[in-house]
Design a protein around this motif. Structure first.
Motif, short mmCIF file in Angstrom:
data_model
loop_
_atom_site.label_atom_id
_atom_site.label_comp_id
_atom_site.label_asym_id
_atom_site.label_seq_id
_atom_site.Cartn_x
_atom_site.Cartn_y
_atom_site.Cartn_z
N THR A 210 -5.86 5.56 4.69
CA THR A 210 -4.52 5.76 5.36
C THR A 210 -3.27 5.12 4.36
O THR A 210 -2.38 5.43 3.96
CB THR A 210 -4.52 4.88 7.21
N GLY A 211 -4.05 3.92 3.69
CA GLY A 211 -3.58 3.41 2.89
C GLY A 211 -3.28 4.10 1.11
O GLY A 211 -2.11 4.42 0.85
N ALA A 212 -4.11 4.66 0.62
CA ALA A 212 -3.86 5.51 -0.29
C ALA A 212 -3.63 6.71 -0.44
O ALA A 212 -2.20 6.62 -1.15
CB ALA A 212 -5.47 5.90 -0.28
N MET A 213 -3.28 7.29 1.11
CA MET A 213 -2.32 8.67 1.69
C MET A 213 -0.78 7.97 1.36
O MET A 213 -0.27 8.53 0.54
CB MET A 213 -2.59 8.37 2.07
N ALA A 214 -0.78 7.27 1.32
CA ALA A 214 0.69 6.45 1.21
C ALA A 214 1.15 6.19 -0.24
O ALA A 214 2.41 6.32 -0.67
CB ALA A 214 1.23 5.12 2.72
N VAL A 215 -0.03 5.51 0.07
CA VAL A 215 0.33 5.22 -2.35
C VAL A 215 0.72 6.85 -2.92
O VAL A 215 1.64 7.00 -3.53
CB VAL A 215 -0.96 4.29 -2.77
N PHE B 213 -6.07 1.92 -7.62
CA PHE B 213 -6.45 2.87 -6.89
C PHE B 213 -7.72 2.77 -5.64
O PHE B 213 -7.24 2.77 -4.74
CB PHE B 213 -5.93 3.74 -6.74
N ALA B 214 -8.23 2.33 -6.69
CA ALA B 214 -9.88 2.46 -5.68
C ALA B 214 -9.93 0.89 -4.37
O ALA B 214 -10.30 0.83 -3.87
CB ALA B 214 -11.22 2.16 -7.18
N VAL B 215 -9.66 -0.11 -5.66
CA VAL B 215 -9.32 -1.59 -4.33
C VAL B 215 -8.76 -0.50 -3.28
O VAL B 215 -8.49 -0.75 -2.14
CB VAL B 215 -8.79 -2.40 -4.83
N ILE B 216 -7.35 0.03 -3.35
CA ILE B 216 -6.73 -0.09 -2.15
C ILE B 216 -7.57 1.14 -1.50
O ILE B 216 -7.10 0.36 0.01
CB ILE B 216 -5.58 0.86 -2.78
N GLY B 217 -8.34 2.03 -2.03
CA GLY B 217 -8.77 2.87 -0.52
C GLY B 217 -10.19 1.84 -0.29
O GLY B 217 -10.16 2.50 1.15
N GLU B 218 -10.33 0.59 -0.91
CA GLU B 218 -11.20 0.29 -0.31
C GLU B 218 -10.73 -0.72 1.30
O GLU B 218 -11.95 -0.74 2.16
CB GLU B 218 -12.42 -0.86 -0.86
N LEU C 254 -1.01 -1.79 7.66
CA LEU C 254 -1.41 -0.08 7.40
C LEU C 254 0.44 1.05 7.94
O LEU C 254 0.37 1.24 7.49
CB LEU C 254 -2.34 0.67 8.02
N ALA C 255 0.75 -0.30 9.40
CA ALA C 255 2.01 0.58 9.62
C ALA C 255 3.12 0.10 9.27
O ALA C 255 3.84 1.42 8.90
CB ALA C 255 2.32 -0.05 11.49
N ILE C 256 3.54 -0.90 8.79
CA ILE C 256 4.69 -1.16 7.77
C ILE C 256 4.96 -0.31 6.76
O ILE C 256 5.93 0.16 6.37
CB ILE C 256 4.53 -3.03 7.00
N LEU C 257 3.20 -0.03 6.02
CA LEU C 257 3.33 1.21 4.31
C LEU C 257 3.76 2.05 5.20
O LEU C 257 4.72 2.71 4.33
CB LEU C 257 1.57 0.81 3.63
N TRP C 258 3.70 2.86 6.21
CA TRP C 258 4.04 4.52 7.58
C TRP C 258 5.14 3.61 7.10
O TRP C 258 5.63 5.37 6.91
CB TRP C 258 2.80 4.98 7.74
N ILE C 259 5.32 2.67 8.36
CA ILE C 259 7.55 3.18 8.19
C ILE C 259 8.16 2.88 7.21
O ILE C 259 8.91 3.57 7.17
CB ILE C 259 7.35 1.65 9.12
N PHE C 260 7.22 2.57 6.11
CA PHE C 260 8.34 3.10 4.63
C PHE C 260 8.96 3.71 4.94
O PHE C 260 9.41 4.22 3.73
CB PHE C 260 7.85 1.37 3.15
N GLY D 63 4.80 11.50 -4.89
CA GLY D 63 4.99 12.58 -4.90
C GLY D 63 6.20 12.19 -4.97
O GLY D 63 7.37 13.16 -5.05
N LEU D 64 6.86 11.39 -4.31
CA LEU D 64 8.72 10.91 -3.09
C LEU D 64 8.84 10.71 -5.41
O LEU D 64 9.65 11.63 -5.07
CB LEU D 64 9.08 9.49 -2.91
N ILE D 65 8.32 9.94 -5.41
CA ILE D 65 9.48 9.92 -7.12
C ILE D 65 9.37 10.85 -7.84
O ILE D 65 10.56 11.11 -8.45
CB ILE D 65 8.84 8.83 -7.78
N VAL D 66 8.37 11.26 -7.97
CA VAL D 66 7.96 13.03 -8.94
C VAL D 66 9.64 13.66 -8.52
O VAL D 66 10.44 14.80 -8.82
CB VAL D 66 6.71 13.83 -8.63
N GLU D 67 9.07 14.04 -6.68
CA GLU D 67 10.44 14.90 -6.10
C GLU D 67 11.64 14.49 -6.59
O GLU D 67 12.71 15.43 -7.05
CB GLU D 67 10.34 14.70 -4.56
N ARG D 68 12.27 13.31 -5.91
CA ARG D 68 13.26 12.55 -6.69
C ARG D 68 13.62 12.87 -8.26
O ARG D 68 14.93 13.29 -8.61
CB ARG D 68 13.38 11.13 -5.82
N GLY D 69 13.03 12.50 -9.03
CA GLY D 69 12.64 13.14 -10.38
C GLY D 69 12.83 14.50 -10.43
O GLY D 69 14.40 14.93 -11.27
#
Lengths: 467, 157
Positions: A350-355, A340-345, B14-20, A360-366
């Motif tokens: 932006t990417g870390a929040m998407a992850v 996760f730190a690599v994704i953050g770097e 990043l755009a692809i990630l968020w579009i998904f 969150g979506l997995i938990v919500e669907r569960g």
């Protein structure tokens, strides 16, 4: 409550088309990530993109076909989110491979293949999740055995201070990952039978309904098992996960906050005990409180991992360095615990929040599956599995971002690690099976509707006399 | 490769990630609100005003009301025309029971097509059809005894 909101008021749509659309998008995340890594690190499209992309696409489309055949009403979002996370994880592991000249990504792809095969097998063999209720005590027993396996002298292996591995020939395996699935099944089966006794008996103290002394048995047993995992295997994360899971299921099954108070105080007692008795727990704590005093020349340098991770995330900033422009190899175990730190770097906040939103979506669907599900056992299993994800992600990402002391757990679907990946694919198969059952239209229960008088007579026979 | 290309690639990814992520959320949204009500005669009928429905004529032998046959409120009844019926101690219940063993929102009786179902709403003491505690919506027919706390309900013609 409106008719539309009622359980019988509407039929869920199958949404398999929407799932396919999302799966294709998720392939863009996975294969696009692989290509972006190639561009960033080697300044060209990776030469094996066709083979890699084709393999990934074949696996993902394979899962889609399996779901279409065996679980047509299953939740449409779960599988794409998992596929996106897995694809992103592969890309990040590949990026670390390029930096360090290793070959983890290919192995991870092999594990993913095994995971997908087990996913398909689970959906094909298990046509009704309620069958699992018969194996309540069996799965509990097997889970305990699996947890004990690493303690055996020949099989077990000490890796990085934690004794959680078994090794059979060339294959290493973490039995704890399988044990967590079995424990969910065991807890759910046990609680669905005994929740009345656990919920209703007890005395009231101040404003809390405290449970009866004799009902404390299972929770004390669970507390001892988690402490045992902590003491003998030195695995902080797993013990936290198992105990938290049991506590949440107990609370969900009985709706009694008293259990949370009892469990919470037991947890605090256990944590305090661990802190006073074990050096490694104390050390984790002190690294958490002041990592800088464990970093650099003249110190024990045990805080290097977490400090480098925070440097990385700080350097990544809002939109990250971009794949290939960071220095994630500075973090040790970047491909497993600290992915996760690599994704953050490299992808930034932006990417870390998407992850995190994906988790969150997995938990919500569960949890949504648990709400819609029509039988108590399925509800508890779905809650438990969603809760495993929530706890695990919280513990890992909390640890990496220094919100809580660092404990060793894998980031589901992202981290390099076969046992975890395979176990998580099976968890998703179970969730899809339960949600397929839950979203299926109510089957026709009654006998012959043309003969209501006859039906009335039949029920007269079994009519209860008022007791 | 030029700096600007790498920058664009970074943004594109990043755009692809968020579009998904956003598409996944929009699928969830449509899943929540876009559920299809089955084109089923029973439902269409129930949606019609009550007067019309009475005229439409019911099949012979179909239940018309729920009767409390035993317990503190014995004799109370509720018309099935107003289905789904909520049963409990609360003031919004269609059949209000003065029974200490009944939860505020205890159970619900609703129809699916020609059939009537009883469904437990997560009550403390449970809902019993016959001698069995129900865990999912269960069909009831005329004369099936539904036990809620100390009260027994039946569908009546």
């Amino acid at each position: 409550m409106s008719q539309n909101g009622s359980l019988m008021g509407f039929v869920h749509r199958r949404r398999r088309g929407a799932e396919l659309f999302l799966l294709i998008l998720s392939l863009f995340v996975g294969i696009g990530g692989y290509a972006a890594v190639g561009f960033g690190v080697q300044e060209k499209v990776p030469p094996d993109i066709i083979g890699y992309g084709g393999w990934l696409a074949a696996l993902i489309l394979g899962t889609h076909i399996i779901v279409r055949i065996t679980a047509p009403y299953a939740d449409p979002v779960l599988l794409p989110v998992v596929s996106a996370l897995n694809g992103l994880g592969l890309a990040v592991i590949h990026r670390l491979d390029l930096a360090r000249d290793k070959d983890f990504a290919a192995q991870q792809l092999m594990w993913m293949t095994i995971g997908v095969l087990l996913f398909a097998g689970t959906l094909l063999v298990l046509r009704d999740h309620r069958v699992l209720q018969r194996f309540t005590y069996t799965s509990g027993f097997v889970a305990i055995v699996l947890l004990l396996l690493p303690m055996l002298p020949v099989l077990g292996q000490d890796i990085n201070g934690a004794r959680i591995w078994i090794r059979i020939g060339p294959l290493g395996f973490q039995p704890g990952e399988v044990a967590k699935v079995l424990l969910v099944l065991a807890f759910a089966g046990y609680l669905v039978l005994h929740r009345d006794a656990l919920a209703l008996a007890g005395r009231r103290l101040l404003f809390l309904d405290l449970p009866r002394g004799r009902d404390l048995g299972p929770i004390l047993a669970m507390w001892l098992v988690s402490l045992g995992v902590l003491v003998f295997q030195k695995d902080l994360g797993s013990s936290l996960l198992f105990f938290g899971l049991f506590l949440v299921l107990l609370y969900v099954a009985t709706e009694r906050p008293g259990w949370l108070v009892v469990g919470g105080s037991l947890f605090l007692a256990g944590a305090f005990l661990g802190y006073t008795l074990f050096g490694h727990v104390r050390q984790r704590f002190s690294i958490w409180l002041d990592p800088m005093s464990h970093y650099g020349e003249g110190t024990d340098d045990r805080g290097r991992q977490i400090v480098e991770s925070m440097f990385g995330m700080g350097w990544g900033g809002l939109i990250g360095r971009g794949f290939g422009n960071g220095e994630p190899w500075r973090i040790s175990y970047a491909e497993s615990d600290f992915i996760f730190a690599v994704i953050g770097e490299e992808l930034g906040l932006t990417g870390a929040m998407a992850v995190i939103v994906c988790y969150g979506l997995i938990v919500e669907r569960g949890l949504r599956t648990a709400l819609v599900c029509r039988d108590g056992f399925g509800k508890l299993v779905a809650t438990g599995l969603a809760c495993v994800f929530a706890l695990q992600v919280f513990v890992v990402i909390g640890g990496v971002t220094k919100l809580i002391p660092l404990t060793g757990l894998t980031t589901p679907f992202l981290s390099y690690g076969g046992s975890s990946l395979v176990a998580n694919w099976v968890i998703i198969a179970l969730l899809l099976r339960i949600s397929d059952q839950a979203r299926r239209p109510v089957p026709d229960f009654s006998g012959d509707p043309e003969l209501p008088d006859n039906a009335a007579e039949v029920t007269q026979v079994v009519k209860l006399e008022k007791s | 490769m030029s700096e600007i290309t790498l920058f664009l690639i970074r943004f594109a990814y990043l755009a692809i990630l968020w579009i998904f992520v956003l598409s996944a959320i929009s699928v969830i949204r449509s899943d929540m609100f876009g559920a299809r009500v089955p084109a089923d005669v029973g439902h269409v009928e129930r949606r019609a005003p009550r007067g019309q429905r009475a005229k439409a004529g019911r099949r012979r032998g179909a239940p018309t009301h729920v009767l409390v046959v035993d317990g503190g409120n014995a004799g109370e009844r509720a018309d099935l025309d107003r289905a789904p019926l909520l049963i409990g101690r609360g003031s919004d219940a269609a059949i209000r029971l003065d029974d200490d063993y009944v939860s505020t929102r205890h159970a619900r009786i609703a129809a699916s097509g020609e059939q009537w179902f009883v469904e437990d709403l997560g009550s403390t003491n449970g809902t019993y059809v016959g001698a069995v505690r129900i865990t999912q919506p269960t069909t009831i027919t005329l004369g099936t005894q539904v036990r809620i706390g100390k009260t027994i309900l039946e569908l009546k013609k």
